[in-house]
Design a protein around this motif. Structure first.
Motif, mmCIF file in Angstrom:
data_model
loop_
_atom_site.group_PDB
_atom_site.id
_atom_site.type_symbol
_atom_site.label_atom_id
_atom_site.label_comp_id
_atom_site.label_asym_id
_atom_site.label_seq_id
_atom_site.Cartn_x
_atom_site.Cartn_y
_atom_site.Cartn_z
ATOM 1 N N LEU A 220 -6.149 50.701 -6.519
ATOM 2 C CA LEU A 220 -5.738 49.878 -5.378
ATOM 3 C C LEU A 220 -6.751 49.962 -4.245
ATOM 4 C CD1 LEU A 220 -1.882 50.518 -5.218
ATOM 5 C CD2 LEU A 220 -3.024 48.341 -5.617
ATOM 6 N N GLN A 221 -7.244 51.156 -3.995
ATOM 7 C CA GLN A 221 -8.217 51.308 -2.921
ATOM 8 C C GLN A 221 -9.478 50.495 -3.205
ATOM 9 O OE1 GLN A 221 -9.179 55.326 -1.865
ATOM 10 N NE2 GLN A 221 -10.719 54.731 -0.374
ATOM 11 N N SER A 222 -9.951 50.532 -4.454
ATOM 12 C CA SER A 222 -11.173 49.784 -4.783
ATOM 13 C C SER A 222 -10.967 48.286 -4.606
ATOM 14 C CB SER A 222 -11.605 50.097 -6.223
ATOM 15 O OG SER A 222 -10.637 49.618 -7.153
ATOM 16 N N LYS A 223 -9.748 47.809 -4.859
ATOM 17 C CA LYS A 223 -9.469 46.382 -4.714
ATOM 18 C C LYS A 223 -9.263 45.960 -3.255
ATOM 19 C CE LYS A 223 -7.251 45.904 -9.263
ATOM 20 N NZ LYS A 223 -5.987 45.591 -9.983
ATOM 21 N N LEU A 224 -8.791 46.904 -2.446
ATOM 22 C CA LEU A 224 -8.389 46.543 -1.082
ATOM 23 C C LEU A 224 -9.307 47.072 0.019
ATOM 24 C CD1 LEU A 224 -4.517 47.148 -1.315
ATOM 25 C CD2 LEU A 224 -5.744 44.971 -1.507
ATOM 26 N N GLN A 225 -10.265 47.928 -0.320
ATOM 27 C CA GLN A 225 -11.057 48.588 0.711
ATOM 28 C C GLN A 225 -11.818 47.605 1.592
ATOM 29 O OE1 GLN A 225 -10.892 52.048 1.272
ATOM 30 N NE2 GLN A 225 -11.680 51.235 3.192
ATOM 31 N N THR A 226 -12.342 46.539 0.983
ATOM 32 C CA THR A 226 -13.075 45.549 1.783
ATOM 33 C C THR A 226 -12.163 44.923 2.829
ATOM 34 O OG1 THR A 226 -14.557 45.050 -0.059
ATOM 35 C CG2 THR A 226 -14.418 43.413 1.713
ATOM 36 N N LEU A 227 -10.951 44.570 2.411
ATOM 37 C CA LEU A 227 -9.994 44.010 3.372
ATOM 38 C C LEU A 227 -9.617 45.044 4.433
ATOM 39 C CD1 LEU A 227 -7.555 42.038 1.032
ATOM 40 C CD2 LEU A 227 -9.262 41.088 2.597
ATOM 41 N N ALA A 228 -9.441 46.289 4.015
ATOM 42 C CA ALA A 228 -9.102 47.346 4.982
ATOM 43 C C ALA A 228 -10.216 47.509 6.000
ATOM 44 C CB ALA A 228 -8.836 48.655 4.247
ATOM 45 N N ASP A 229 -11.459 47.442 5.538
ATOM 46 C CA ASP A 229 -12.601 47.560 6.456
ATOM 47 C C ASP A 229 -12.634 46.405 7.456
ATOM 48 O OD1 ASP A 229 -13.349 49.857 5.166
ATOM 49 O OD2 ASP A 229 -14.863 48.893 3.901
ATOM 50 N N GLN A 230 -12.012 45.307 7.087
ATOM 51 C CA GLN A 230 -11.918 44.142 7.984
ATOM 52 C C GLN A 230 -10.658 44.216 8.848
ATOM 53 O OE1 GLN A 230 -12.040 40.887 5.204
ATOM 54 N NE2 GLN A 230 -14.214 41.194 4.710
ATOM 55 N N ASN A 231 -10.001 45.384 8.828
ATOM 56 C CA ASN A 231 -8.804 45.667 9.635
ATOM 57 C C ASN A 231 -7.590 44.857 9.189
ATOM 58 O OD1 ASN A 231 -7.743 47.349 11.656
ATOM 59 N ND2 ASN A 231 -7.783 45.711 13.163
ATOM 60 N N ASN A 232 -7.500 44.587 7.901
ATOM 61 C CA ASN A 232 -6.305 43.955 7.360
ATOM 62 C C ASN A 232 -5.196 45.006 7.319
ATOM 63 O OD1 ASN A 232 -4.319 43.233 5.201
ATOM 64 N ND2 ASN A 232 -5.597 41.409 5.039
#
Length: 373
Positions: A220-232
């Motif tokens: 899950l982290q690998s799939k979502l990390q980019t969005l998390a870095d964009q403050n999603n």
């Protein structure tokens, strides 16, 4: 009746020395004054009933300090109750020998570490310590550790679950206590899970327990990390929930949810959990939702997601139920409990039976979030 000549003289001498605070021991009939030189005392010699004599003592002090011969002024009593004592009056209030005046000081926005030390000398009670530890300036000062230590020492004697939760929440702030003391508090949660609620409130990301991450956390982290870095916010919360810290949070929530001792614990627990997920809370949640309404509205969000959530669903469409469970936790306000608590004062086992329609649903959501459904 008037004050005896001896008491009148000695009290005036005490006040002439400009004490920083005054405390009256009603059981021993002694007036204490705190100054830079230490502590002074005046042993009273009442010539009437003690309560009447003490009223005269306080009137004398009030007249000298506030130029108010009638005693502690009515308008100051009103400010005390509202926590709105003016900052410029705080030092004077501590010199009145009136408990309500001390309470006004400890609840005042303008409380300073110096005034806190005087207030603690004047009235060293746990409720005052808790009030003062709400202020960042007090937490950062030496007096903060003194107050925290008192609260820990007195904690075994607390009988109200609400006071236990509030005490634990407050002493866990900053570095008021060391890790050894923190671990002891955590261990007490095994027998009184109200302690755990204090931890969830103050240290949700750093609970003193080892817990494995969800089995698919790395995926899950690998799939979502980019969005998390964009403050999603949805991506960030999902990554955290599946991490070791998030799973520890859910496990602790589950332990309290399964066996709360009374309604206060449940109310505070729900507030703490909902506050933690405020960022993902739906805008259309309202104060009329019962548990069924909450579940329905959370499900709608996955069907018609906002933009930030839509971005997450495009990466992990298979986790719609996980997202729905998180959205349900974000809506745990009192409206969910009102249909039950408005009709009963039950505690313990009976309360838990009545709560089953709510807690069963929430335990299911926890199971989903822990991938145990």
């Amino acid at each position: 009746m008037h004050l005896s000549n001896e008491d009148n003289l000695r009290l005036n001498v005490l006040l002439a020395n400009q004490p920083q605070a005054i405390r009256i021991d009603e059981s021993k009939m002694i007036v204490y004054g705190l100054s830079t030189q230490g502590e002074a005392k005046v042993v009273l010699h009442p010539n009437c009933r003690d309560e009447l004599y003490l009223k005269q003592v306080r009137e004398l002090i009030s007249e000298r300090i506030l130029d108010s011969p009638g005693g502690y002024p009515v308008y100051l009593r009103r400010w005390s109750r509202m926590g709105q004592a003016r900052d410029e009056n705080l030092a004077q209030l501590l010199m009145l020998g009136v408990p309500e005046a001390v309470e006004a000081v400890v609840n005042a926005q303008g409380l300073t570490p110096e005034l806190a030390e005087r207030a603690w000398w004047a009235m060293p009670e746990s409720k005052n310590a808790r009030s003062m530890l709400e202020r960042p300036a007090i937490i950062e000062a030496d007096i903060g550790k003194v107050l925290a230590q008192h609260l820990i020492d007195y904690l075994p004697f607390e009988t109200e679950a609400e006071d236990i939760i509030e005490t634990v929440r407050l002493v866990l702030q900053a570095d008021l206590i060391n890790e050894a003391a923190t671990l002891k508090l955590w261990q007490k949660g095994r027998s009184k899970n109200a302690y755990y609620v204090g931890f969830l409130a103050t240290r949700p990301h750093d609970l003193p327990t080892e817990f494995p991450a969800r089995h698919d956390a790395e995926q899950l982290q690998s799939k979502l990390q980019t969005l998390a870095d964009q403050n999603n916010i949805f991506a960030k919360n999902l990554i955290w929930l599946t991490s070791s810290d998030g799973q520890a949070f859910l496990d602790t929530f589950e332990k309290v949810l399964k066996k709360p001792v009374n309604q206060d614990v449940v109310n505070i627990l729900f507030d703490v959990v909902a506050d933690h997920f405020t960022a993902v809370c739906k805008a259309d949640y309202d104060d009329e939702m019962d548990i069924n309404g909450l579940v329905h509205k959370a499900g709608e969000c996955c069907q018609e997601p906002p933009e930030a959530l839509q971005a997450v669903l495009e990466h992990i469409p298979e986790e719609c139920q996980t997202i729905r469970a998180m959205l349900i936790l974000s809506g745990l306000r009192y409206s969910v409990l009102r249909p039950i608590f408005s009709t009963t004062t039950a505690i313990g086992t009976l309360m838990r039976k009545k709560l089953a329609p709510v807690t069963d649903v929430l335990l299911q959501q926890i199971a989903v979030l822990r991938d145990r459904a």
